[in-house]
Design an enzyme around this catalytic site. Structure first.
Site, short mmCIF file in Angstrom:
data_model
loop_
_atom_site.label_atom_id
_atom_site.label_comp_id
_atom_site.label_asym_id
_atom_site.label_seq_id
_atom_site.Cartn_x
_atom_site.Cartn_y
_atom_site.Cartn_z
N SER A 1 0.86 -1.18 0.00
CA SER A 1 0.00 0.00 0.00
C SER A 1 0.90 1.23 0.00
O SER A 1 2.07 1.15 0.41
CB SER A 1 -0.88 0.00 1.25
OG SER A 1 -1.51 1.26 1.44
N TYR B 1 -2.00 -0.65 10.24
CA TYR B 1 -2.11 -1.05 8.84
C TYR B 1 -0.81 -0.70 8.10
O TYR B 1 -0.25 -1.54 7.38
CB TYR B 1 -3.29 -0.35 8.18
CG TYR B 1 -3.42 -0.63 6.71
CD1 TYR B 1 -3.84 -1.88 6.25
CD2 TYR B 1 -3.13 0.35 5.75
CE1 TYR B 1 -3.96 -2.15 4.90
CE2 TYR B 1 -3.26 0.09 4.40
CZ TYR B 1 -3.67 -1.16 3.98
OH TYR B 1 -3.78 -1.43 2.64
#
Length: 248
Positions: free
Chosen positions: A141, A154
């Site tokens: 990501s 995350y």
């Protein structure tokens, strides 16, 4: 085209980037093995691929369980005789501020986003080493490149994926096993990731961002196809991908 007839395993294949990638690669002639937990969705996607004369099968898999990753590899080998590509795409993003102390969400992200990648690598790596070749692709990501408030855990899991994949590439080169790697760093891609955010303020903020900037998962599928389609002696190991209009 090097995609044609390649056997590609995709985790997190029941929706989003995984689904889009499975459909695109099948159109290009790959033999696709879809893996995820939701059997009904996997079955539907395989039927849609076959309706377009593509080649696909599925295997229900919980990537947080090491033995299920191994069973997935065994199933793919039994079905198609070999494996060429492992796309480690399963992941979740239940973001929240650290102060919210959503420890259960932290645990789930660690289990799926890190252990799921490690277990997938552990399952397929012996085969790739033995056959002196293979391709491991992982979805990280932009949160694995840059820190964002509300995304500490995350982001930490995605930074971990970044490091794992880069070291795997380096070690493969040193050990002369010819294993290619590619790590993808998507920005706002409209998938089901936002559905698991239980922190109301974070959910509203992320929803607004994705509604403003988000692009469709098939945009990432084309990147996966590009990576696979390179000559065997070429490794494009990182792709940062996002909407043109998003400042990231």
């Amino acid at each position: 085209m090097t995609i044609k007839n390649k056997v590609v395993i995709i985790t997190g294949a029941s929706s989003g980037i995984g689904e889009a990638t499975a459909k695109l690669l099948a159109i290009k002639g790959a033999k696709v093995v879809l893996a995820a937990r939701r059997e009904e969705k996997l079955k539907r996607i395989v039927e849609e691929i076959k309706a377009q004369f593509g080649e696909a099968v599925y295997f229900v898999t919980d990537v947080t369980k090491r033995e299920e990753n191994q069973k997935l590899i065994d199933f793919a080998k039994m079905t198609y005789g070999t494996i060429d590509v492992m796309f480690l795409n399963a992941g979740i993003m239940p973001n929240s501020p650290m102060s919210a102390l959503k420890v259960e969400d932290w645990d789930q992200m660690i289990d799926i986003n890190i252990r799921g990648v490690l277990y997938g690598i552990a399952a397929v790596l012996p085969l790739f080493i033995h056959q002196k070749g293979g391709h491991i692709i992982a979805t990280s990501s932009v949160a694995g490149l840059k820190s964002y408030p509300g995304g500490a855990v995350y982001g930490a899991t995605k930074w971990a994926v970044r490091d794992l994949m880069e070291v795997l590439r380096m070690e493969s080169a040193q050990e002369e096993t010819n294993i290619r790697t590619a790590t993808i760093y998507p920005a706002a891609i409209n998938t089901e990731l936002l559905d698991e955010i239980s922190h109301e303020q974070t959910a509203q903020s992320m929803s607004g961002l994705y509604k403003r900037y988000g692009i469709t998962p098939d945009r990432i599928a084309t990147i996966v196809a590009y990576a696979i389609d390179q000559p065997e002696d070429v490794n494009v190991n990182e792709f940062t991908v996002g909407p043109t209009k998003q400042p990231w």
